[in-house]
Design an enzyme around this catalytic site. Structure first.
Site, short mmCIF file in Angstrom:
data_model
loop_
_atom_site.label_atom_id
_atom_site.label_comp_id
_atom_site.label_asym_id
_atom_site.label_seq_id
_atom_site.Cartn_x
_atom_site.Cartn_y
_atom_site.Cartn_z
N GLY A 263 16.19 -76.96 55.82
CA GLY A 263 15.88 -78.16 55.06
C GLY A 263 16.21 -78.07 53.59
O GLY A 263 16.52 -79.08 52.95
N THR B 292 13.73 -79.22 64.38
CA THR B 292 13.09 -80.53 64.19
C THR B 292 13.27 -81.33 65.47
O THR B 292 14.03 -80.92 66.36
CB THR B 292 13.81 -81.32 63.07
OG1 THR B 292 15.20 -81.38 63.41
CG2 THR B 292 13.65 -80.67 61.71
N ARG C 295 4.95 -75.64 51.43
CA ARG C 295 6.41 -75.85 51.45
C ARG C 295 6.72 -77.13 52.24
O ARG C 295 6.22 -77.36 53.34
CB ARG C 295 7.10 -74.66 52.10
CG ARG C 295 8.63 -74.82 52.23
CD ARG C 295 9.03 -75.40 53.56
NE ARG C 295 10.48 -75.44 53.73
CZ ARG C 295 11.10 -76.00 54.77
NH1 ARG C 295 10.38 -76.56 55.74
NH2 ARG C 295 12.40 -76.03 54.85
N VAL C 296 7.54 -77.98 51.67
CA VAL C 296 7.97 -79.22 52.34
C VAL C 296 9.48 -79.17 52.47
O VAL C 296 10.19 -78.89 51.49
CB VAL C 296 7.53 -80.46 51.55
CG1 VAL C 296 8.14 -81.72 52.12
CG2 VAL C 296 6.00 -80.56 51.53
N GLY C 297 9.98 -79.44 53.66
CA GLY C 297 11.42 -79.43 53.88
C GLY C 297 12.03 -80.81 53.72
O GLY C 297 11.49 -81.70 53.05
N ASP C 298 13.14 -81.00 54.38
CA ASP C 298 13.88 -82.25 54.25
C ASP C 298 13.35 -83.37 55.14
O ASP C 298 13.55 -84.55 54.87
CB ASP C 298 15.36 -82.02 54.60
CG ASP C 298 15.53 -81.48 56.03
OD1 ASP C 298 14.73 -80.61 56.44
OD2 ASP C 298 16.46 -81.93 56.72
N1 GLY Z 1 14.81 -79.13 58.66
C1 GLY Z 1 13.45 -78.79 58.87
C2 GLY Z 1 12.87 -78.03 57.76
O1 GLY Z 1 13.57 -77.35 57.04
O2 GLY Z 1 11.66 -78.06 57.58
#
Ligand code: GLY
Length: 245
Positions: A221, A167, A195-198
């Site tokens: 994430g 990131t 897919r969505v991360g943190d």
């Molecule tokens: N920390 C970035 C992601 O997992 O998308």
């Protein structure tokens, strides 16, 4: 004045610090730094030329938090726009919402005058996607990857040891003592579509509170989502713990 950032933002630190030295707000310094990394074609974890999902589509996530008020804006799984951090900031400043995803985020970006782009992946980045997938995937499966009824089986490619999951994270404190934080990413390379991360989840991958501090997460994430890590760190600071603790 202070800026703390992930190492991929080092080339833009002088420009971001100049914003603060000129009396600019922390939010501007965060946005300047992150936009530069989003535009860096050699960074395959953020913005243009980020590694795409299993289908070869670039889906971008970003969030920004204003530590004065805990106001926040975020976009997730957004396609076709180069600067998710700027769209996230517009969400914060324009809408009564915090997070827009997918087609809604793209519609909003168009309404705000951001340029839609079809050229966010260059040939080398596409070739890296094809090379990685076809190392494991039979050519006939790869050629029709979008039609596979069991795409989920191939998500193992997103969890291999070579995956990219970084990131850009920037935290700034301006001359008034106000804090802002931002995170932007293209997420895990070869992730399952949607897919969505943190990074765009306020409290998981990003949090700022003028009274106590700020935190941004990188890496896997799913872990920060499960632990609400960024908020948890700031709560620790509020409790009087130091960063190591
Ligand atoms: N920390 C970035 C992601 O997992 O998308």
């Amino acid at each position: 004045m202070l800026i703390v950032a992930s190492s991929n933002a080092d080339v833009v630190m002088k420009a971001a610090m100049a914003v603060l030295r000129d009396g600019g707000p922390a939010l501007d310094a965060v946005a300047v730094a992150i936009r530069a990394v989003e535009a860096n074609p050699h960074d395959h974890t953020v913005g243009a030329n980020g590694y795409p999902n299993l289908l070869g589509e670039l889906e971008l996530d970003a969030s920004i938090v204003d530590g004065r008020t805990r106001e926040a804006g975020a976009v997730a799984a957004m396609k076709g726009f180069a600067h998710p951090i700027s769209v996230a900031r517009k969400v914060m400043e324009t809408l009564p919402h915090v997070l827009l995803v997918g087609a809604g985020a793209e519609r909003f970006a168009r309404e705000m005058g951001f340029e839609a782009r079809e050229d966010l992946l260059d040939d080398d980045t596409r070739a890296a996607w094809e090379t990685r997938l076809t190392r494991d995937m039979p050519r006939e499966v790869f050629e029709r990857v979008a039609e596979q009824p069991d795409l989920w089986r191939w998500v193992k490619l997103a969890s291999d040891a070579e995956r990219a999951l970084s990131t850009v994270n920037v935290i700034a404190r301006d001359a008034r003592g106000d804090i802002a934080s931002g995170v932007s990413t293209s997420g895990w390379a070869w992730k399952y579509p949607g897919r969505v991360g943190d990074s765009p989840i306020v409290g998981a991958g990003n949090y700022a509170d003028n009274r106590h501090g700020a935190a941004g997460c990188t890496g896997m994430g799913e872990m920060a989502l499960r632990a609400a890590t960024a908020h948890r760190v700031v709560i620790g600071l509020e409790m009087g713990l130091n960063v190591e603790q």
